[in-house]
Design an enzyme around this catalytic site. Structure first.
Site, PDB file in Angstrom:
ATOM      1  N   CYS A   1      40.755  44.859  41.109  1.00  0.00           N
ATOM      2  CA  CYS A   1      40.857  44.425  42.510  1.00  0.00           C
ATOM      3  C   CYS A   1      42.178  43.716  42.784  1.00  0.00           C
ATOM      4  O   CYS A   1      42.577  43.581  43.939  1.00  0.00           O
ATOM      5  CB  CYS A   1      39.691  43.507  42.857  1.00  0.00           C
ATOM      6  SG  CYS A   1      38.100  44.292  42.602  1.00  0.00           S
ATOM      7  N   ASN A  42      33.371  45.517  49.781  1.00  0.00           N
ATOM      8  CA  ASN A  42      34.384  45.305  48.745  1.00  0.00           C
ATOM      9  C   ASN A  42      35.048  46.648  48.422  1.00  0.00           C
ATOM     10  O   ASN A  42      34.420  47.526  47.832  1.00  0.00           O
ATOM     11  CB  ASN A  42      33.712  44.706  47.501  1.00  0.00           C
ATOM     12  CG  ASN A  42      34.688  44.462  46.358  1.00  0.00           C
ATOM     13  OD1 ASN A  42      35.814  44.949  46.375  1.00  0.00           O
ATOM     14  ND2 ASN A  42      34.237  43.717  45.364  1.00  0.00           N
ATOM     15  N   HIS A  90      41.209  38.765  48.413  1.00  0.00           N
ATOM     16  CA  HIS A  90      40.362  39.907  48.065  1.00  0.00           C
ATOM     17  C   HIS A  90      39.019  39.770  48.783  1.00  0.00           C
ATOM     18  O   HIS A  90      38.413  38.694  48.802  1.00  0.00           O
ATOM     19  CB  HIS A  90      40.166  39.948  46.546  1.00  0.00           C
ATOM     20  CG  HIS A  90      39.189  40.994  46.101  1.00  0.00           C
ATOM     21  ND1 HIS A  90      39.162  42.265  46.647  1.00  0.00           N
ATOM     22  CD2 HIS A  90      38.192  40.952  45.174  1.00  0.00           C
ATOM     23  CE1 HIS A  90      38.195  42.957  46.058  1.00  0.00           C
ATOM     24  NE2 HIS A  90      37.598  42.192  45.177  1.00  0.00           N
TER      25      HIS A  90
HETATM   26  O1  UT7 Z   1      35.522  42.556  43.205  1.00  0.00           O
HETATM   27  C1  UT7 Z   1      35.447  42.105  41.889  1.00  0.00           C
HETATM   28  C2  UT7 Z   1      35.174  40.631  41.833  1.00  0.00           C
HETATM   29  N1  UT7 Z   1      33.784  40.402  42.091  1.00  0.00           N
HETATM   30  C3  UT7 Z   1      33.349  39.336  42.786  1.00  0.00           C
HETATM   31  O2  UT7 Z   1      34.127  38.545  43.251  1.00  0.00           O
HETATM   32  C4  UT7 Z   1      31.848  39.156  42.916  1.00  0.00           C
HETATM   33  C5  UT7 Z   1      31.402  37.721  42.685  1.00  0.00           C
HETATM   34  N2  UT7 Z   1      29.944  37.579  42.758  1.00  0.00           N
HETATM   35  C6  UT7 Z   1      29.222  37.708  43.894  1.00  0.00           C
HETATM   36  O3  UT7 Z   1      29.768  37.991  44.935  1.00  0.00           O
HETATM   37  C7  UT7 Z   1      27.737  37.436  43.840  1.00  0.00           C
HETATM   38  O4  UT7 Z   1      27.404  36.933  42.567  1.00  0.00           O
HETATM   39  C8  UT7 Z   1      26.838  38.682  44.143  1.00  0.00           C
HETATM   40  C9  UT7 Z   1      26.936  39.029  45.622  1.00  0.00           C
HETATM   41  C10 UT7 Z   1      27.275  39.866  43.309  1.00  0.00           C
HETATM   42  C11 UT7 Z   1      25.369  38.382  43.860  1.00  0.00           C
HETATM   43  O5  UT7 Z   1      24.947  37.237  44.584  1.00  0.00           O
HETATM   44  P1  UT7 Z   1      24.188  36.015  43.843  1.00  0.00           P
HETATM   45  O6  UT7 Z   1      23.918  35.020  44.887  1.00  0.00           O
HETATM   46  O7  UT7 Z   1      25.062  35.613  42.683  1.00  0.00           O
HETATM   47  O8  UT7 Z   1      22.845  36.697  43.393  1.00  0.00           O
HETATM   48  P2  UT7 Z   1      22.252  36.900  41.922  1.00  0.00           P
HETATM   49  O9  UT7 Z   1      22.948  38.003  41.218  1.00  0.00           O
HETATM   50  O10 UT7 Z   1      22.186  35.561  41.246  1.00  0.00           O
HETATM   51  O11 UT7 Z   1      20.772  37.348  42.224  1.00  0.00           O
HETATM   52  C12 UT7 Z   1      19.837  36.476  42.853  1.00  0.00           C
HETATM   53  C13 UT7 Z   1      18.533  37.208  43.038  1.00  0.00           C
HETATM   54  C14 UT7 Z   1      18.024  37.882  41.764  1.00  0.00           C
HETATM   55  O12 UT7 Z   1      16.608  37.828  41.783  1.00  0.00           O
HETATM   56  P3  UT7 Z   1      15.826  36.716  40.892  1.00  0.00           P
HETATM   57  O13 UT7 Z   1      16.259  36.967  39.482  1.00  0.00           O
HETATM   58  O14 UT7 Z   1      16.308  35.399  41.421  1.00  0.00           O
HETATM   59  O15 UT7 Z   1      14.412  37.008  41.191  1.00  0.00           O
HETATM   60  C15 UT7 Z   1      18.443  39.311  41.932  1.00  0.00           C
HETATM   61  O16 UT7 Z   1      17.633  40.219  41.243  1.00  0.00           O
HETATM   62  O17 UT7 Z   1      18.691  38.243  43.996  1.00  0.00           O
HETATM   63  C16 UT7 Z   1      18.258  39.492  43.428  1.00  0.00           C
HETATM   64  N3  UT7 Z   1      19.079  40.542  43.991  1.00  0.00           N
HETATM   65  C17 UT7 Z   1      18.805  41.137  45.163  1.00  0.00           C
HETATM   66  N4  UT7 Z   1      17.817  40.976  46.050  1.00  0.00           N
HETATM   67  C18 UT7 Z   1      17.851  41.734  47.165  1.00  0.00           C
HETATM   68  C19 UT7 Z   1      20.214  41.080  43.463  1.00  0.00           C
HETATM   69  N5  UT7 Z   1      20.692  42.012  44.312  1.00  0.00           N
HETATM   70  C20 UT7 Z   1      19.834  42.073  45.352  1.00  0.00           C
HETATM   71  C21 UT7 Z   1      19.793  42.847  46.537  1.00  0.00           C
HETATM   72  N6  UT7 Z   1      18.797  42.643  47.415  1.00  0.00           N
HETATM   73  N7  UT7 Z   1      20.757  43.754  46.830  1.00  0.00           N
END
Ligand code: UT7
Length: 316
Positions: A113, A272, A241
Protein backbone atom coordinates in the site's frame (compact mmCIF):
# COMPACT_ATOMS: atom_id res chain seq x y z
CA UNK A 1 17.81 19.96 -11.58
CA UNK A 2 17.24 20.77 -7.96
CA UNK A 3 13.88 19.06 -7.70
CA UNK A 4 10.58 18.14 -9.27
CA UNK A 5 6.93 18.93 -8.84
CA UNK A 6 3.59 17.32 -9.61
CA UNK A 7 2.17 19.13 -12.63
CA UNK A 8 -0.99 17.08 -13.21
CA UNK A 9 -3.14 14.37 -11.65
CA UNK A 10 -5.67 11.88 -12.96
CA UNK A 11 -7.71 8.99 -11.65
CA UNK A 12 -10.00 6.23 -12.79
CA UNK A 13 -12.49 3.99 -11.01
CA UNK A 14 -14.56 1.20 -12.53
CA UNK A 15 -18.27 1.95 -12.83
CA UNK A 16 -19.53 -1.01 -10.77
CA UNK A 17 -20.34 0.05 -7.19
CA UNK A 18 -20.45 -2.72 -4.56
CA UNK A 19 -22.50 -1.70 -1.52
CA UNK A 20 -22.40 -3.01 2.04
CA UNK A 21 -25.97 -4.26 1.57
CA UNK A 22 -24.84 -6.42 -1.36
CA UNK A 23 -22.00 -7.81 0.79
CA UNK A 24 -24.61 -8.83 3.39
CA UNK A 25 -25.86 -11.30 0.78
CA UNK A 26 -22.36 -12.71 0.20
CA UNK A 27 -20.85 -13.16 3.70
CA UNK A 28 -22.00 -12.99 7.33
CA UNK A 29 -21.68 -9.22 7.77
CA UNK A 30 -23.83 -6.12 8.02
CA UNK A 31 -23.76 -2.49 6.97
CA UNK A 32 -23.59 -1.21 10.58
CA UNK A 33 -20.47 -3.30 11.42
CA UNK A 34 -18.66 -2.27 8.25
CA UNK A 35 -19.41 1.43 8.69
CA UNK A 36 -18.61 1.45 12.41
CA UNK A 37 -15.31 -0.50 12.15
CA UNK A 38 -14.03 0.82 8.83
CA UNK A 39 -16.13 3.80 7.67
CA UNK A 40 -16.54 2.13 4.27
CA UNK A 41 -19.92 2.52 2.54
CA UNK A 42 -19.08 1.44 -1.01
CA UNK A 43 -16.19 0.26 -3.16
CA UNK A 44 -15.69 -0.01 -6.95
CA UNK A 45 -15.12 -3.38 -8.61
CA UNK A 46 -13.55 -3.80 -12.06
CA UNK A 47 -15.20 -5.93 -14.71
CA UNK A 48 -13.82 -9.35 -15.72
CA UNK A 49 -12.24 -7.91 -18.83
CA UNK A 50 -10.74 -4.92 -17.05
CA UNK A 51 -7.09 -5.37 -16.03
CA UNK A 52 -4.69 -3.44 -13.79
CA UNK A 53 -3.17 -2.12 -17.02
CA UNK A 54 -6.57 -0.81 -18.13
CA UNK A 55 -7.13 0.96 -14.80
CA UNK A 56 -3.59 2.38 -14.82
CA UNK A 57 -3.80 3.50 -18.45
CA UNK A 58 -7.11 5.30 -17.89
CA UNK A 59 -5.75 7.25 -14.90
CA UNK A 60 -2.40 7.94 -16.56
CA UNK A 61 -4.05 9.08 -19.80
CA UNK A 62 -6.01 11.70 -17.88
CA UNK A 63 -2.93 12.93 -16.02
CA UNK A 64 -0.92 13.12 -19.24
CA UNK A 65 -3.69 15.05 -21.03
CA UNK A 66 -3.96 17.46 -18.09
CA UNK A 67 -0.19 18.03 -18.09
CA UNK A 68 -0.16 19.38 -21.65
CA UNK A 69 2.90 17.24 -22.40
CA UNK A 70 3.30 14.99 -25.42
CA UNK A 71 3.76 11.23 -24.87
CA UNK A 72 7.32 11.56 -26.22
CA UNK A 73 8.17 13.98 -23.38
CA UNK A 74 7.77 11.24 -20.74
CA UNK A 75 11.11 9.67 -19.82
CA UNK A 76 9.97 7.35 -17.04
CA UNK A 77 6.77 5.39 -16.35
CA UNK A 78 6.39 3.52 -13.09
CA UNK A 79 3.35 1.68 -11.75
CA UNK A 80 3.02 0.89 -8.06
CA UNK A 81 0.93 -2.25 -7.77
CA UNK A 82 0.76 -5.51 -5.86
CA UNK A 83 -2.18 -7.00 -7.76
CA UNK A 84 -0.97 -6.93 -11.37
CA UNK A 85 -1.07 -10.38 -12.93
CA UNK A 86 1.54 -10.03 -15.69
CA UNK A 87 5.16 -10.26 -14.64
CA UNK A 88 6.44 -9.33 -18.06
CA UNK A 89 5.96 -7.01 -19.80
CA UNK A 90 5.59 -4.76 -16.77
CA UNK A 91 2.31 -2.93 -16.26
CA UNK A 92 4.27 0.28 -16.81
CA UNK A 93 5.48 -0.91 -20.22
CA UNK A 94 1.92 -1.85 -21.15
CA UNK A 95 0.69 1.59 -20.07
CA UNK A 96 3.40 3.21 -22.19
CA UNK A 97 2.23 1.15 -25.17
CA UNK A 98 -1.42 2.17 -24.55
CA UNK A 99 -0.52 5.85 -24.35
CA UNK A 100 2.00 5.87 -27.21
CA UNK A 101 4.94 6.80 -24.98
CA UNK A 102 7.80 5.86 -27.30
CA UNK A 103 11.01 5.47 -25.34
CA UNK A 104 10.57 5.84 -21.57
CA UNK A 105 12.19 3.56 -19.00
CA UNK A 106 9.29 1.52 -17.59
CA UNK A 107 9.09 -0.53 -14.42
CA UNK A 108 6.61 -1.70 -11.80
CA UNK A 109 7.25 -1.22 -8.13
CA UNK A 110 5.71 -3.31 -5.35
CA UNK A 111 5.81 -1.85 -1.88
CA UNK A 112 2.27 -2.85 -0.96
CA UNK A 113 0.00 0.00 0.00
CA UNK A 114 3.03 2.32 0.39
CA UNK A 115 3.86 1.78 -3.28
CA UNK A 116 2.73 5.09 -4.78
CA UNK A 117 4.62 7.31 -2.32
CA UNK A 118 7.67 5.07 -2.77
CA UNK A 119 7.42 5.30 -6.57
CA UNK A 120 6.95 9.06 -6.39
CA UNK A 121 10.17 9.36 -4.37
CA UNK A 122 12.06 7.15 -6.87
CA UNK A 123 10.78 9.25 -9.78
CA UNK A 124 11.69 12.48 -7.96
CA UNK A 125 15.18 11.13 -7.30
CA UNK A 126 15.51 10.13 -10.96
CA UNK A 127 14.58 13.62 -12.10
CA UNK A 128 16.96 15.19 -9.55
CA UNK A 129 19.74 12.98 -10.90
CA UNK A 130 19.02 14.22 -14.41
CA UNK A 131 18.05 10.77 -15.73
CA UNK A 132 14.56 11.92 -16.80
CA UNK A 133 12.83 15.29 -17.13
CA UNK A 134 9.18 14.22 -16.97
CA UNK A 135 7.77 11.07 -15.36
CA UNK A 136 4.44 9.35 -15.02
CA UNK A 137 3.87 7.82 -11.59
CA UNK A 138 0.84 5.57 -11.19
CA UNK A 139 -0.79 3.58 -8.40
CA UNK A 140 -3.15 0.94 -9.78
CA UNK A 141 -4.81 -2.08 -8.21
CA UNK A 142 -7.42 -4.66 -9.05
CA UNK A 143 -7.74 -5.93 -5.49
CA UNK A 144 -10.94 -7.80 -6.40
CA UNK A 145 -8.69 -10.31 -8.24
CA UNK A 146 -6.82 -11.14 -5.02
CA UNK A 147 -9.75 -10.94 -2.60
CA UNK A 148 -11.01 -14.00 -0.74
CA UNK A 149 -14.73 -13.38 -1.28
CA UNK A 150 -15.54 -15.96 1.45
CA UNK A 151 -13.53 -14.08 4.12
CA UNK A 152 -15.71 -11.43 5.74
CA UNK A 153 -12.76 -9.86 7.57
CA UNK A 154 -11.09 -8.77 4.32
CA UNK A 155 -13.58 -8.83 1.43
CA UNK A 156 -15.52 -5.91 2.85
CA UNK A 157 -12.38 -3.73 2.80
CA UNK A 158 -10.99 -3.88 -0.70
CA UNK A 159 -11.69 -2.04 -3.95
CA UNK A 160 -10.26 -1.38 -7.42
CA UNK A 161 -8.98 1.85 -8.96
CA UNK A 162 -6.03 3.91 -10.09
CA UNK A 163 -4.50 7.33 -9.66
CA UNK A 164 -1.63 8.96 -11.52
CA UNK A 165 0.67 11.97 -11.36
CA UNK A 166 2.86 13.61 -13.95
CA UNK A 167 6.00 15.04 -12.40
CA UNK A 168 8.42 17.43 -14.05
CA UNK A 169 11.83 18.87 -13.26
CA UNK A 170 11.71 22.12 -11.34
CA UNK A 171 14.26 24.76 -10.41
CA UNK A 172 15.18 25.53 -6.83
CA UNK A 173 12.33 27.37 -5.14
CA UNK A 174 9.79 25.85 -7.51
CA UNK A 175 10.21 22.22 -6.43
CA UNK A 176 7.02 20.70 -5.03
CA UNK A 177 7.96 17.20 -3.89
CA UNK A 178 9.53 17.17 -0.46
CA UNK A 179 12.13 14.70 0.85
CA UNK A 180 10.66 11.25 1.40
CA UNK A 181 10.37 9.59 4.79
CA UNK A 182 10.29 5.85 4.25
CA UNK A 183 11.19 2.56 5.87
CA UNK A 184 9.94 -0.82 6.98
CA UNK A 185 9.62 -3.15 9.94
CA UNK A 186 10.36 -6.64 8.59
CA UNK A 187 9.84 -8.17 12.04
CA UNK A 188 6.14 -7.67 11.23
CA UNK A 189 6.43 -8.68 7.58
CA UNK A 190 3.70 -11.30 7.84
CA UNK A 191 1.09 -8.90 9.25
CA UNK A 192 -0.13 -8.12 5.70
CA UNK A 193 0.13 -10.87 3.11
CA UNK A 194 -0.59 -11.45 -0.55
CA UNK A 195 1.41 -14.63 -0.93
CA UNK A 196 1.61 -17.73 -3.11
CA UNK A 197 2.04 -18.33 -6.81
CA UNK A 198 -1.39 -19.87 -7.33
CA UNK A 199 -4.35 -17.59 -6.65
CA UNK A 200 -2.74 -15.33 -4.02
CA UNK A 201 -5.29 -13.89 -1.60
CA UNK A 202 -5.03 -10.77 0.58
CA UNK A 203 -4.92 -11.45 4.33
CA UNK A 204 -3.82 -9.41 7.34
CA UNK A 205 -3.60 -9.31 11.13
CA UNK A 206 -6.06 -6.44 11.25
CA UNK A 207 -5.74 -5.47 14.91
CA UNK A 208 -1.93 -5.58 14.90
CA UNK A 209 -1.75 -3.39 11.80
CA UNK A 210 -4.33 -1.01 13.25
CA UNK A 211 -2.31 -0.62 16.49
CA UNK A 212 0.95 -0.12 14.58
CA UNK A 213 -0.57 2.49 12.27
CA UNK A 214 -2.16 4.53 15.04
CA UNK A 215 0.71 4.39 17.54
CA UNK A 216 3.93 4.39 15.51
CA UNK A 217 3.09 6.23 12.31
CA UNK A 218 2.12 9.71 13.59
CA UNK A 219 5.80 10.35 14.43
CA UNK A 220 6.81 9.25 10.94
CA UNK A 221 4.20 11.56 9.37
CA UNK A 222 5.54 14.45 11.48
CA UNK A 223 9.05 13.60 10.31
CA UNK A 224 7.96 13.96 6.65
CA UNK A 225 6.77 17.51 7.45
CA UNK A 226 9.98 18.30 9.29
CA UNK A 227 12.07 17.17 6.32
CA UNK A 228 10.03 19.48 4.10
CA UNK A 229 10.85 22.35 6.44
CA UNK A 230 7.32 22.80 7.75
CA UNK A 231 5.17 21.65 10.67
CA UNK A 232 1.85 19.80 10.37
CA UNK A 233 0.11 23.10 11.21
CA UNK A 234 1.37 24.49 7.88
CA UNK A 235 -0.41 21.79 5.85
CA UNK A 236 -3.47 22.56 3.77
CA UNK A 237 -4.26 18.91 3.15
CA UNK A 238 -3.51 15.40 4.38
CA UNK A 239 -3.97 12.35 2.17
CA UNK A 240 -3.07 9.17 4.00
CA UNK A 241 -3.49 5.60 2.83
CA UNK A 242 -7.23 4.91 2.75
CA UNK A 243 -7.43 1.69 4.77
CA UNK A 244 -9.83 2.56 7.56
CA UNK A 245 -11.59 5.80 8.51
CA UNK A 246 -10.77 5.18 12.19
CA UNK A 247 -7.04 5.03 11.36
CA UNK A 248 -7.31 8.24 9.31
CA UNK A 249 -9.11 10.05 12.16
CA UNK A 250 -6.66 8.80 14.80
CA UNK A 251 -3.52 9.57 12.76
CA UNK A 252 -4.63 13.06 11.76
CA UNK A 253 -5.90 13.87 15.28
CA UNK A 254 -2.39 13.21 16.61
CA UNK A 255 -0.65 15.53 14.13
CA UNK A 256 -1.84 18.90 15.46
CA UNK A 257 -3.40 20.09 12.20
CA UNK A 258 -5.26 23.34 11.54
CA UNK A 259 -9.06 23.13 11.83
CA UNK A 260 -9.51 23.99 8.15
CA UNK A 261 -7.10 21.34 6.82
CA UNK A 262 -8.60 19.11 4.13
CA UNK A 263 -8.38 15.44 5.11
CA UNK A 264 -8.96 12.74 2.49
CA UNK A 265 -11.75 10.36 3.48
CA UNK A 266 -12.15 8.62 0.13
CA UNK A 267 -12.12 5.26 1.91
CA UNK A 268 -15.84 5.85 2.60
CA UNK A 269 -16.74 5.61 -1.09
CA UNK A 270 -13.77 3.67 -2.52
CA UNK A 271 -12.67 1.23 0.21
CA UNK A 272 -9.02 0.20 0.45
CA UNK A 273 -7.42 0.30 -3.01
CA UNK A 274 -3.89 -0.41 -1.73
CA UNK A 275 -1.23 1.42 -3.78
CA UNK A 276 -3.93 3.34 -5.67
CA UNK A 277 -5.53 4.88 -2.60
CA UNK A 278 -3.30 7.95 -2.15
CA UNK A 279 -3.16 9.16 -5.79
CA UNK A 280 -6.86 8.34 -6.24
CA UNK A 281 -7.90 10.37 -3.19
CA UNK A 282 -5.47 13.21 -4.03
CA UNK A 283 -6.67 13.45 -7.63
CA UNK A 284 -10.34 13.44 -6.60
CA UNK A 285 -9.84 16.23 -4.06
CA UNK A 286 -7.85 18.25 -6.59
CA UNK A 287 -10.47 17.75 -9.32
CA UNK A 288 -13.25 18.86 -6.95
CA UNK A 289 -11.29 22.04 -6.18
CA UNK A 290 -10.93 21.10 -2.51
CA UNK A 291 -7.13 21.25 -2.75
CA UNK A 292 -6.35 24.34 -4.84
CA UNK A 293 -3.11 24.67 -6.74
CA UNK A 294 -0.22 25.48 -4.44
CA UNK A 295 -1.67 23.76 -1.36
CA UNK A 296 0.96 21.91 0.71
CA UNK A 297 -0.32 18.36 1.18
CA UNK A 298 1.13 15.53 3.24
CA UNK A 299 0.75 12.26 1.38
CA UNK A 300 1.51 9.24 3.48
CA UNK A 301 0.95 5.52 3.01
CA UNK A 302 1.61 2.31 4.89
CA UNK A 303 0.93 -1.42 4.71
CA UNK A 304 2.52 -4.70 3.63
CA UNK A 305 6.13 -4.99 4.64
CA UNK A 306 5.22 -3.57 7.07
CA UNK A 307 6.35 -0.47 5.25
CA UNK A 308 5.67 3.24 5.06
CA UNK A 309 6.49 6.14 2.76
CA UNK A 310 5.37 9.75 2.64
CA UNK A 311 6.30 13.26 1.62
CA UNK A 312 4.90 16.77 1.48
CA UNK A 313 3.84 17.72 -2.05
CA UNK A 314 2.51 20.92 -3.56
CA UNK A 315 -0.86 20.43 -5.21
CA UNK A 316 -0.78 21.14 -8.99
O1 UT7 B 1 -3.98 -1.68 3.71
C1 UT7 B 1 -3.06 -2.42 4.45
C2 UT7 B 1 -2.99 -1.94 5.87
N1 UT7 B 1 -4.12 -2.44 6.59
C3 UT7 B 1 -4.74 -1.72 7.54
O2 UT7 B 1 -4.39 -0.60 7.79
C4 UT7 B 1 -5.87 -2.40 8.30
C5 UT7 B 1 -5.81 -2.15 9.80
N2 UT7 B 1 -6.88 -2.86 10.52
C6 UT7 B 1 -8.19 -2.55 10.43
O3 UT7 B 1 -8.56 -1.66 9.71
C7 UT7 B 1 -9.16 -3.30 11.31
O4 UT7 B 1 -8.45 -4.13 12.19
C8 UT7 B 1 -10.20 -4.18 10.52
C9 UT7 B 1 -11.20 -3.27 9.82
C10 UT7 B 1 -9.49 -5.05 9.50
C11 UT7 B 1 -11.00 -5.06 11.47
O5 UT7 B 1 -11.63 -4.28 12.47
P1 UT7 B 1 -11.47 -4.66 14.04
O6 UT7 B 1 -12.23 -3.64 14.77
O7 UT7 B 1 -9.99 -4.77 14.30
O8 UT7 B 1 -12.21 -6.04 14.12
P2 UT7 B 1 -11.65 -7.48 14.54
O9 UT7 B 1 -10.84 -8.07 13.45
O10 UT7 B 1 -11.03 -7.36 15.90
O11 UT7 B 1 -12.98 -8.31 14.70
C12 UT7 B 1 -13.94 -8.01 15.70
C13 UT7 B 1 -15.11 -8.96 15.57
C14 UT7 B 1 -14.69 -10.43 15.49
O12 UT7 B 1 -15.70 -11.19 16.13
P3 UT7 B 1 -15.48 -11.73 17.65
O13 UT7 B 1 -14.24 -12.57 17.58
O14 UT7 B 1 -15.30 -10.49 18.47
O15 UT7 B 1 -16.73 -12.46 17.91
C15 UT7 B 1 -14.73 -10.73 14.03
O16 UT7 B 1 -14.97 -12.08 13.74
O17 UT7 B 1 -15.81 -8.69 14.36
C16 UT7 B 1 -15.92 -9.90 13.59
N3 UT7 B 1 -15.88 -9.53 12.19
C17 UT7 B 1 -16.97 -9.15 11.50
N4 UT7 B 1 -18.26 -9.03 11.84
C18 UT7 B 1 -19.12 -8.60 10.90
C19 UT7 B 1 -14.79 -9.49 11.37
N5 UT7 B 1 -15.18 -9.07 10.15
C20 UT7 B 1 -16.51 -8.87 10.21
C21 UT7 B 1 -17.48 -8.44 9.26
N6 UT7 B 1 -18.76 -8.31 9.65
N7 UT7 B 1 -17.13 -8.11 7.99
Amino acid sequence: MSGSRITALGHYQPSRVLTNTELEGMVDTNDAWIRQRTGIATRRIAGDGESVTDLASAAAGKALAASGLEPADIGLVTVATCSAVDRCPSTAAQVAAHLGIPSAVCFDLNNGCAGFCTALACADHTVRAGAARHALVIGAEKMSDVTDWMDRSSCILLGDGAGAAVISAAEQGDAGIGPVTWGSDPTRAQAVRLAGAWQPRFAQEGQAVFRWATTELPAVAREACLRAGITPADLGGVVTHQANLRIIESLTRQLGLRDDVVIARDVVESGNTSAASVPLALSKLSERGELPSGTPVLIFAFGGGLSWAGQVVTCP
